[in-house]
Design an enzyme around this catalytic site. Sequence first.
Site, PDB file in Angstrom:
ATOM      1  N   ASP A 292       0.870  -1.172   0.000  1.00 30.71           N
ATOM      2  CA  ASP A 292       0.000   0.000   0.000  1.00 30.71           C
ATOM      3  C   ASP A 292       0.910   1.227   0.000  1.00 30.71           C
ATOM      4  O   ASP A 292       2.134   1.083  -0.034  1.00 30.71           O
ATOM      5  CB  ASP A 292      -0.912  -0.039   1.247  1.00 30.71           C
ATOM      6  CG  ASP A 292      -2.227   0.699   1.044  1.00 30.71           C
ATOM      7  OD1 ASP A 292      -2.190   1.841   0.538  1.00 30.71           O
ATOM      8  OD2 ASP A 292      -3.289   0.155   1.389  1.00 30.71           O
TER       9      ASP A 292
ATOM     10  N   ALA B 132      -8.279  -3.148   1.481  1.00 24.96           N
ATOM     11  CA  ALA B 132      -7.440  -4.270   1.906  1.00 24.96           C
ATOM     12  C   ALA B 132      -6.375  -4.611   0.862  1.00 24.96           C
ATOM     13  O   ALA B 132      -5.377  -5.245   1.174  1.00 24.96           O
ATOM     14  CB  ALA B 132      -8.323  -5.492   2.154  1.00 24.96           C
ATOM     15  N   LYS B 133      -6.600  -4.177  -0.365  1.00 28.35           N
ATOM     16  CA  LYS B 133      -5.654  -4.422  -1.468  1.00 28.35           C
ATOM     17  C   LYS B 133      -5.197  -5.870  -1.506  1.00 28.35           C
ATOM     18  O   LYS B 133      -4.018  -6.162  -1.608  1.00 28.35           O
ATOM     19  CB  LYS B 133      -4.483  -3.435  -1.390  1.00 28.35           C
ATOM     20  CG  LYS B 133      -4.962  -1.980  -1.483  1.00 28.35           C
ATOM     21  CD  LYS B 133      -3.849  -0.968  -1.563  1.00 28.35           C
ATOM     22  CE  LYS B 133      -4.382   0.439  -1.778  1.00 28.35           C
ATOM     23  NZ  LYS B 133      -5.051   1.019  -0.600  1.00 28.35           N
ATOM     24  N   ARG B 134      -6.152  -6.797  -1.444  1.00 29.13           N
ATOM     25  CA  ARG B 134      -5.859  -8.211  -1.461  1.00 29.13           C
ATOM     26  C   ARG B 134      -5.773  -8.734  -2.886  1.00 29.13           C
ATOM     27  O   ARG B 134      -6.076  -8.023  -3.843  1.00 29.13           O
ATOM     28  CB  ARG B 134      -6.936  -8.992  -0.681  1.00 29.13           C
ATOM     29  CG  ARG B 134      -7.029  -8.634   0.803  1.00 29.13           C
ATOM     30  CD  ARG B 134      -5.743  -8.918   1.547  1.00 29.13           C
ATOM     31  NE  ARG B 134      -5.953  -8.940   2.997  1.00 29.13           N
ATOM     32  CZ  ARG B 134      -5.684  -7.927   3.823  1.00 29.13           C
ATOM     33  NH1 ARG B 134      -5.184  -6.801   3.379  1.00 29.13           N
ATOM     34  NH2 ARG B 134      -5.892  -8.060   5.121  1.00 29.13           N
TER      35      ARG B 134
END
Lengths: 275, 275
Positions: A99, B95-97
């Site tokens: 991130d 969450a940038k999963r």
Amino acid sequence: MNYEKLFETIVKKHSFLCVGLDSEIEKIPSFLKKRKDTIFEFNKRIIDATHEYTVAYKPNVAFYESSGAKGWSSLDSTVRYIKDNYPDIFVIADAKRGDIGNTSKMYAKAFLENMPFDAITVTPYMGEDSVTPFLLYNEKWVVLLALTSNKGADDFQYHNEDGLKLFERVLSVSQKWGTINNMMYVVGATRAEMLINIRKLVPEHFLLIPGVGAQGGSLEEVTKYGLNSKCGLLVNSSRGIIFADSSVNFDKIAGQKAKEIQVEMEKHLRQHSLI
Amino acid sequence: MNYEKLFETIVKKHSFLCVGLDSEIEKIPSFLKKRKDTIFEFNKRIIDATHEYTVAYKPNVAFYESSGAKGWSSLDSTVRYIKDNYPDIFVIADAKRGDIGNTSKMYAKAFLENMPFDAITVTPYMGEDSVTPFLLYNEKWVVLLALTSNKGADDFQYHNEDGLKLFERVLSVSQKWGTINNMMYVVGATRAEMLINIRKLVPEHFLLIPGVGAQGGSLEEVTKYGLNSKCGLLVNSSRGIIFADSSVNFDKIAGQKAKEIQVEMEKHLRQHSLI
């Protein structure tokens, strides 16, 4: 853990096996499900049965997060159990985080500071400032995604600018961010001969290879093209070991499966004069 | 929540503001730190003070994970509090999963099934099978990273194959995976005029725009180039709202800051005849 220490462990154990603790609760043998912390109890028994053949464990965080806060406790207990009992084993949080800088810093804190992981997998899409916060810890590692082994790898990772594919650019550019002492790469081994070109870009780095089966040609090919003078490979197996059996002897069978791979690895390490 | 309902809420509230709940525990006013669940208490007061001006909340998961299992409970309590009290507000797990299929499925379960999030941010690096498991839930959304607003966006997102930059390829290819009803894109607004070309690729999709300040030209530019006939924008502000003040009146000040942005947004919605 540093590069030399990791190589020492590989030489000592005659193995470069990483066991993936993808401990999906639905697949855990049913007789364990009455326990207070099912996932941890399962992992504990898998770890005790496989540690002898293993240089690394890699819990994939998704399988813990899917149980919410309880799953996080299981993850925390698992990494502590490994570090308390088998301190020479390298433990990777397979979290694929990344991130903006101040946010990656929080992820780094979660995995490398609050929990005693040696390494975390990181996704490269957001570039340098999304990765470097994970590199600020002494003897801790980033395992950066370069080429993954899934079908979707074709969608973007081969995007080609002037002869340089995206995953090659990741390998090339990211070497400015870290060193061989704190950065490894995930390299999917779907076509092992690709390791020839990958090794030209990253001759010294450790590579984490997912998706290699217990037997047969793939491990042979991966070692042929991927080994370097300090081994430079961690080869992962998850379900083929941890879910090989669902009886009360699941751990014993997991140990046997791990041993089979270790024996194969030992053969390759000898062939390449690394032990 | 579907596309139409989201647009209705925007029209009703005269706002397309998303408040980022990046609730870093060290930045929370000290008088709240004696509470049993500090992060949740902070969020609750921020939410109560800002909900009137807000169509979406976006907790960034890193700030919760950095408190381990306890942080996960705070995240869970936060999303439930929003959905129980303000059900028309869209809640995004930032969450940038993204992982191989069966693993992304576990992440989807964690956020879209076990917790009542409407959407989750997903990273595109691993391609289609890493994204589609998040698209299997009715009225739930993927917010896919395309162009991020950090410096590191330059490292890979502009990698250019035959005139098509990587982030443009992400926008283009991923449209086959979802629809305007279950996919949005993160588009960093560092250069708002880039939205002209982005809107050519994704004219109808909602875009989540991070990093736009409370005042001044940036919101004007973003709306000029980014608005479509159904608004099509969620503009996020995090620290400028939630950490605007650290006194006992922090929530009141947060509400004022949110209102300032909402008033500005209302002006633009009127100018573009959307309300």
